[in-house]
Write a protein that holds these residues in place. Structure first.
Motif, PDB file in Angstrom:
ATOM      1  N   VAL A 161       1.191  -1.241  -0.420  1.00  0.00           N
ATOM      2  CA  VAL A 161       0.120   0.284  -0.325  1.00  0.00           C
ATOM      3  C   VAL A 161       0.970   1.046   0.338  1.00  0.00           C
ATOM      4  N   ILE A 162       0.321   2.208  -0.725  1.00  0.00           N
ATOM      5  CA  ILE A 162       1.544   3.434  -1.454  1.00  0.00           C
ATOM      6  C   ILE A 162       0.373   4.708  -0.897  1.00  0.00           C
ATOM      7  N   ASP A 163       1.215   5.603  -0.247  1.00  0.00           N
ATOM      8  CA  ASP A 163       0.291   6.199   1.072  1.00  0.00           C
ATOM      9  C   ASP A 163      -0.794   5.757   1.736  1.00  0.00           C
ATOM     10  N   GLY A 164      -0.896   4.782   2.470  1.00  0.00           N
ATOM     11  CA  GLY A 164      -2.017   4.400   2.744  1.00  0.00           C
ATOM     12  C   GLY A 164      -2.128   5.324   5.074  1.00  0.00           C
ATOM     13  N   HIS A 165      -3.010   5.374   5.324  1.00  0.00           N
ATOM     14  CA  HIS A 165      -3.821   6.220   5.853  1.00  0.00           C
ATOM     15  C   HIS A 165      -4.673   5.307   6.872  1.00  0.00           C
ATOM     16  N   ILE A 166      -4.008   4.866   8.735  1.00  0.00           N
ATOM     17  CA  ILE A 166      -4.380   4.606   9.746  1.00  0.00           C
ATOM     18  C   ILE A 166      -4.681   5.717  10.986  1.00  0.00           C
ATOM     19  N   LEU A 167      -5.669   6.009  10.977  1.00  0.00           N
ATOM     20  CA  LEU A 167      -5.931   7.102  11.797  1.00  0.00           C
ATOM     21  C   LEU A 167      -7.430   7.483  12.987  1.00  0.00           C
ATOM     22  N   TYR A 168      -7.198   7.554  13.983  1.00  0.00           N
ATOM     23  CA  TYR A 168      -8.076   7.635  14.991  1.00  0.00           C
ATOM     24  C   TYR A 168      -8.584   6.118  15.403  1.00  0.00           C
ATOM     25  N   PHE A 177      -2.332 -16.213  19.070  1.00  0.00           N
ATOM     26  CA  PHE A 177      -1.350 -16.123  18.892  1.00  0.00           C
ATOM     27  C   PHE A 177      -0.953 -15.500  17.659  1.00  0.00           C
ATOM     28  N   ASN A 178       0.053 -14.920  18.028  1.00  0.00           N
ATOM     29  CA  ASN A 178       0.768 -13.580  16.506  1.00  0.00           C
ATOM     30  C   ASN A 178      -0.834 -12.717  15.910  1.00  0.00           C
ATOM     31  N   SER A 179      -1.388 -12.641  17.099  1.00  0.00           N
ATOM     32  CA  SER A 179      -2.067 -11.543  16.322  1.00  0.00           C
ATOM     33  C   SER A 179      -1.256 -10.342  16.288  1.00  0.00           C
ATOM     34  N   ASP A 180      -1.808  -9.331  15.788  1.00  0.00           N
ATOM     35  CA  ASP A 180      -0.857  -8.075  16.054  1.00  0.00           C
ATOM     36  C   ASP A 180      -2.866  -7.173  15.803  1.00  0.00           C
ATOM     37  N   GLY A 181      -2.422  -5.936  16.592  1.00  0.00           N
ATOM     38  CA  GLY A 181      -3.098  -4.852  16.013  1.00  0.00           C
ATOM     39  C   GLY A 181      -3.031  -4.014  14.593  1.00  0.00           C
ATOM     40  N   ILE A 182      -1.873  -4.056  13.962  1.00  0.00           N
ATOM     41  CA  ILE A 182      -1.875  -3.075  13.019  1.00  0.00           C
ATOM     42  C   ILE A 182      -0.419  -4.328  12.243  1.00  0.00           C
ATOM     43  N   ASP A 183      -0.449  -4.043  10.909  1.00  0.00           N
ATOM     44  CA  ASP A 183       0.371  -5.088  10.069  1.00  0.00           C
ATOM     45  C   ASP A 183       0.917  -4.590   8.928  1.00  0.00           C
ATOM     46  N   ILE A 184       2.126  -3.636   8.946  1.00  0.00           N
ATOM     47  CA  ILE A 184       1.898  -3.691   7.574  1.00  0.00           C
ATOM     48  C   ILE A 184       3.638  -3.999   7.175  1.00  0.00           C
ATOM     49  N   GLY A 185       3.398  -5.000   6.267  1.00  0.00           N
ATOM     50  CA  GLY A 185       3.854  -6.356   5.292  1.00  0.00           C
ATOM     51  C   GLY A 185       4.099  -6.100   4.654  1.00  0.00           C
ATOM     52  N   GLU A 186       4.245  -6.279   3.078  1.00  0.00           N
ATOM     53  CA  GLU A 186       5.572  -6.187   2.436  1.00  0.00           C
ATOM     54  C   GLU A 186       5.581  -5.088   1.593  1.00  0.00           C
ATOM     55  N   ALA A 188       5.475  -2.017   1.464  1.00  0.00           N
ATOM     56  CA  ALA A 188       4.424  -0.856   2.016  1.00  0.00           C
ATOM     57  C   ALA A 188       4.910   0.378   2.362  1.00  0.00           C
ATOM     58  N   GLU A 189       4.925   1.362   1.236  1.00  0.00           N
ATOM     59  CA  GLU A 189       5.621   2.923   1.782  1.00  0.00           C
ATOM     60  C   GLU A 189       4.534   4.429   2.312  1.00  0.00           C
ATOM     61  N   ASN A 190       5.188   4.710   3.124  1.00  0.00           N
ATOM     62  CA  ASN A 190       5.113   6.161   3.093  1.00  0.00           C
ATOM     63  C   ASN A 190       3.159   5.909   3.712  1.00  0.00           C
ATOM     64  N   ILE A 208       5.849  -3.381  11.414  1.00  0.00           N
ATOM     65  CA  ILE A 208       6.541  -3.079  10.280  1.00  0.00           C
ATOM     66  C   ILE A 208       7.552  -3.417   9.588  1.00  0.00           C
ATOM     67  N   GLY A 209       7.553  -3.901   8.654  1.00  0.00           N
ATOM     68  CA  GLY A 209       8.943  -4.502   8.006  1.00  0.00           C
ATOM     69  C   GLY A 209       8.418  -5.579   6.649  1.00  0.00           C
ATOM     70  N   GLN A 210       9.257  -6.248   6.046  1.00  0.00           N
ATOM     71  CA  GLN A 210       9.117  -6.690   5.044  1.00  0.00           C
ATOM     72  C   GLN A 210       9.235  -5.861   4.051  1.00  0.00           C
ATOM     73  N   ARG A 211      10.273  -4.686   4.046  1.00  0.00           N
ATOM     74  CA  ARG A 211      10.821  -3.284   3.251  1.00  0.00           C
ATOM     75  C   ARG A 211       9.643  -2.696   3.173  1.00  0.00           C
ATOM     76  N   SER A 212       9.300  -2.453   4.130  1.00  0.00           N
ATOM     77  CA  SER A 212       7.962  -1.607   4.499  1.00  0.00           C
ATOM     78  C   SER A 212       8.476  -0.195   5.324  1.00  0.00           C
ATOM     79  N   ASN A 213       8.238   1.189   5.515  1.00  0.00           N
ATOM     80  CA  ASN A 213       8.010   2.219   5.474  1.00  0.00           C
ATOM     81  C   ASN A 213       6.923   2.951   6.267  1.00  0.00           C
ATOM     82  N   ALA A 214       7.140   3.383   7.599  1.00  0.00           N
ATOM     83  CA  ALA A 214       5.749   3.991   7.825  1.00  0.00           C
ATOM     84  C   ALA A 214       6.182   5.302   9.323  1.00  0.00           C
TER      85      ALA A 214
END
Length: 227
Positions: A161-168, A177-186, A188-190, A208-214
């Motif tokens: 996902v490019i330029d995504g938003h997760i707000l409020y 087990f192995n459950s996350d709130g927010i998973d920014i995976g493969e 994803a940028e900005n 945040i992983g797998q060559r992603s940034n947030a």
């Protein structure tokens, strides 16, 4: 099926009852325009029995759903691209004041689509993700996302996902087990993640992983294994 270039409107207060394994596929455009006093209800013809789901597929225009409650839904026919109560494949979908909390599969899944969801309530009884956005745009704001006790279940999962938003958003009770709130995976940028309340998460509040940034700012973490 709503065919290409066809426009379907569902008026406030309408209830549509689906037969088992029946889906509504939108290739054109759907406007389901409920309101707070007269929401729209999509459910099974038999209470507690699964029907298919809403499938937005190669749509010719944006679809808008306001104040719609979806019950008893499961998934469309394609085992990958339609594996949710609301599925999108090359579609633009705007959802506001949606309620999806009594379904037989993941609530929302999109591929190569633009998804905007605001002011909505989602809950899942199965292993998976409440909202999974792959290879498109995602904007999730002011939603109530409640989890379960099952393994590998995330509230929000973004892939490429490019330029995504997760707000409020309020994200809570993902206790398996192995459950996350927010998973920014493969790849994803900005992705902007701000002002979310994240509580009772078995693994990571935000991953945040797998060559992603947030960009992560002003979020609250309570009782997460890792913030």
């Amino acid at each position: 099926t709503v065919l290409e270039n066809i426009f379907l409107t569902i008026d406030p207060g309408v209830a549509i009852h689906f037969a088992p394994n029946t889906s509504l596929t939108i290739n054109g455009e759907l406007h389901a325009m409920g309101n707070e006093l007269m929401p729209i209800l999509l459910k099974s013809i038999n209470d507690g029995e699964a029907w298919g789901g809403l499938v937005f597929k190669n749509t010719t225009a944006s679809s808008i759903l306001n104040w719609v409650t979806i019950k008893d839904a499961s998934n469309g026919q394609h085992p990958v691209y339609e594996n949710a109560a609301v599925s999108g494949f090359y579609a633009d979908i705007e959802l506001d004041h949606m309620t999806i909390d009594d379904v037989f599969n993941n609530p929302i899944l999109t591929y190569y689509s633009d998804l905007f969801i605001t002011n909505s309530q989602l809950h899942s009884k199965v292993t998976g993700d409440l909202i999974n956005v792959k290879y498109g745009e995602g904007w999730i704001e002011n939603c109530n996302l409640r989890g379960n006790n099952l393994v590998d279940t995330d509230a929000i999962d973004y892939d490429e996902v490019i330029d995504g938003h997760i707000l409020y958003n309020k994200i809570y009770d993902f206790l398996g087990f192995n459950s996350d709130g927010i998973d920014i995976g493969e790849e994803a940028e900005n992705v902007v993640i701000e002002h979310n309340f994240i509580q009772n998460i078995a693994d990571k509040g935000i991953s945040i992983g797998q060559r992603s940034n947030a960009f992560v700012q002003n979020n609250t973490f309570i009782n997460c294994l890792l913030g």
